[in-house]
Write a protein that holds these residues in place. Structure first.
Motif, PDB file in Angstrom:
ATOM      1  N   ASP A 209       0.874  -0.890  -0.075  1.00  0.00           N
ATOM      2  CA  ASP A 209      -0.089   0.055   0.026  1.00  0.00           C
ATOM      3  C   ASP A 209       0.821   1.216   0.001  1.00  0.00           C
ATOM      4  O   ASP A 209       0.485   2.240  -0.387  1.00  0.00           O
ATOM      5  N   ASN A 210       2.128   1.183   0.543  1.00  0.00           N
ATOM      6  CA  ASN A 210       2.981   2.332   0.490  1.00  0.00           C
ATOM      7  C   ASN A 210       2.516   3.662   1.265  1.00  0.00           C
ATOM      8  O   ASN A 210       2.645   4.360   0.536  1.00  0.00           O
ATOM      9  N   VAL A 211       1.846   3.330   2.367  1.00  0.00           N
ATOM     10  CA  VAL A 211       1.282   4.388   3.132  1.00  0.00           C
ATOM     11  C   VAL A 211       2.402   4.789   4.203  1.00  0.00           C
ATOM     12  O   VAL A 211       3.108   5.695   3.877  1.00  0.00           O
ATOM     13  N   ALA A 212       2.311   4.012   5.206  1.00  0.00           N
ATOM     14  CA  ALA A 212       3.369   4.055   6.431  1.00  0.00           C
ATOM     15  C   ALA A 212       3.831   2.806   6.894  1.00  0.00           C
ATOM     16  O   ALA A 212       4.750   2.673   7.565  1.00  0.00           O
ATOM     17  N   TRP A 213       2.914   1.703   6.578  1.00  0.00           N
ATOM     18  CA  TRP A 213       2.998   0.404   7.437  1.00  0.00           C
ATOM     19  C   TRP A 213       3.511  -0.464   6.247  1.00  0.00           C
ATOM     20  O   TRP A 213       2.660  -1.084   5.551  1.00  0.00           O
ATOM     21  N   ASN A 214       4.701  -0.547   6.231  1.00  0.00           N
ATOM     22  CA  ASN A 214       5.217  -1.629   5.378  1.00  0.00           C
ATOM     23  C   ASN A 214       6.475  -2.304   5.599  1.00  0.00           C
ATOM     24  O   ASN A 214       7.267  -1.615   6.224  1.00  0.00           O
ATOM     25  N   ILE A 215       6.544  -3.497   5.661  1.00  0.00           N
ATOM     26  CA  ILE A 215       7.782  -4.146   5.934  1.00  0.00           C
ATOM     27  C   ILE A 215       7.882  -5.551   4.755  1.00  0.00           C
ATOM     28  O   ILE A 215       6.987  -5.985   4.256  1.00  0.00           O
TER      29      ILE A 215
ATOM     30  N   THR B  60       1.783  -5.103   4.986  1.00  0.00           N
ATOM     31  CA  THR B  60       1.403  -3.794   4.414  1.00  0.00           C
ATOM     32  C   THR B  60       0.022  -3.486   5.081  1.00  0.00           C
ATOM     33  O   THR B  60      -0.819  -4.406   5.223  1.00  0.00           O
ATOM     34  N   ASP B  61      -0.134  -2.522   5.487  1.00  0.00           N
ATOM     35  CA  ASP B  61      -1.494  -1.901   5.781  1.00  0.00           C
ATOM     36  C   ASP B  61      -1.784  -0.480   5.477  1.00  0.00           C
ATOM     37  O   ASP B  61      -0.915   0.389   4.841  1.00  0.00           O
ATOM     38  N   THR B  62      -2.859  -0.115   5.408  1.00  0.00           N
ATOM     39  CA  THR B  62      -3.325   1.358   4.974  1.00  0.00           C
ATOM     40  C   THR B  62      -4.568   1.662   5.886  1.00  0.00           C
ATOM     41  O   THR B  62      -5.443   0.817   6.454  1.00  0.00           O
ATOM     42  N   ASP B  63      -4.729   3.109   5.909  1.00  0.00           N
ATOM     43  CA  ASP B  63      -5.954   3.709   6.576  1.00  0.00           C
ATOM     44  C   ASP B  63      -7.171   4.001   5.532  1.00  0.00           C
ATOM     45  O   ASP B  63      -7.152   3.360   4.574  1.00  0.00           O
TER      46      ASP B  63
END
Length: 358
Positions: free
Chosen positions: A331-337, A355-358
């Motif tokens: 998602d390339n927001v703020a939460w990526n590993i 990955t996570d997104t809002d």
């Protein structure tokens, strides 16, 4: 306003805002009446009970009283009284994080005394260790609590952890830093040996331990797999391997592979586990530390019952890589590993992407 905590709580659901209740609690606490604040919190919890469908007023007042008691000097005994009534594992983890963020070991010594919650003591110990503190209470060296899941963890910070970022709490909110992965870019190409997937179900659970909360409590996606190679995987072929082993997370990946260190990876996993993703709070420091270790142990292929020292030693012998992954998956927001780990014999590759997104 009625000063009886139970009467106040009985009318909470009718209120459009609860700042007046906050102010009353703070006034009573400043006047030395911490018991009133505790009774208010207990009454709110008995209506709330951890049920997210409960009217927001109960949750709001309970959280405010918990923060007040855990963040105020001299109120730790009443904070523990509130926590002992709650007996909810997630709230206990949260309370331990709050206490450790605001008090010294000397101030919290009484929490480790006989009769206190074992879960609270175990969480508080690990929260303090994360802050570089040394706890010498007799409970810490007693053998019985070592059967607790957190008893596996070292009682001091080790080199792989360095000084991890912890949340900062205030009465009305909290904040934390997201770790930055400064990987050294990898260039070049090489032949990828014949490979086969070796992922087992229990291995998947361990690999993804640190990031499971992103999927369970937010919008996250996870891919966690292991592979075996018939011959050594050359360092310059790792990027080509990630593209050729049928990973979903690397489809369309063109750049973004770099070498990283075990401490960098551990801090990223710890942040994911302890503070959560876009829409959840994670598992807090104590269990965040344990879950990060579990993911590291699985990534490096450590034995299931290996002590922490052996896991760390093996981690430093492995080759660690960070990758940005494919643009259609992350998602390339703020939460990526994106982590890839090659074993010392270069015949095993473990991958964890999230990955996570809002």
């Amino acid at each position: 306003m009625d000063d009886d905590p139970r009467s106040i709580v009985a009318g909470l659901a009718e209120l459009g805002e609860v700042t007046g209740i906050w102010e009353l609690a703070e006034q009573r606490l400043q006047a030395g009446d911490a018991r009133f604040v505790t009774d208010l919190g207990i009454a709110a919890w008995r209506r709330y009970g951890g049920d997210p469908t409960t009217p927001w007023q109960y949750r709001n007042v309970f959280d405010r009283t918990l923060r007040l008691l855990t963040q105020t000097p001299g109120a730790t005994d009443q904070a523990v009284r509130l926590i002992s009534v709650v007996q909810d594992r997630r709230q206990v983890r949260y309370a331990a994080s709050l206490l450790a963020s605001a008090h010294s070991v000397a101030d919290l010594g009484g929490v480790f005394d006989t009769g206190r919650s074992e879960e609270l003591r175990a969480c508080l110990l690990q929260e303090l260790v994360l802050r570089g503190a040394e706890v010498h209470h007799r409970w810490v060296v007693s053998p019985h609590w070592r059967h607790h899941p957190l008893g596996w963890l070292p009682l001091s910070l080790t080199p792989i952890k360095g000084h991890p970022s912890r949340p900062r709490y205030h009465l009305g909110r909290g904040s934390h830093d997201l770790p930055v992965m400064a990987a050294e870019p990898v260039h070049g190409h090489g032949p990828v040996p014949r490979w086969r997937e070796t992922t087992a179900s229990d291995e998947t659970a361990a690999l993804s331990a640190a990031v499971d909360n992103w999927a369970e409590g937010s919008n996250g996606r996870i891919e966690a797999r292991t592979f075996a190679f018939d011959e050594d995987l050359p360092p310059d072929a790792v990027g080509d391997a990630l593209l050729s082993i049928d990973l979903e997370c690397t489809q369309g990946m063109t750049t973004g592979l770099g070498t990283c260190s075990p401490p960098q990876a551990w801090r990223q996993l710890f942040s994911a586990a302890s503070t959560g993703g876009a829409y959840n709070r994670g598992e807090y420091g104590a269990y965040g530390r344990l879950l990060a270790w579990q993911s590291v142990a699985a990534l490096v292929g450590a034995a299931h019952d290996a002590p922490a020292g052996d896991v760390e030693a093996l981690a430093h012998r492995c080759s660690w890589y960070s990758f940005a992954g494919g643009p259609g998956w992350f998602d390339n927001v703020a939460w990526n590993i994106g982590l890839a780990v090659v074993s010392p014999d270069r015949r095993r590759l473990a991958v964890q992407a999230a990955t996570d997104t809002d």
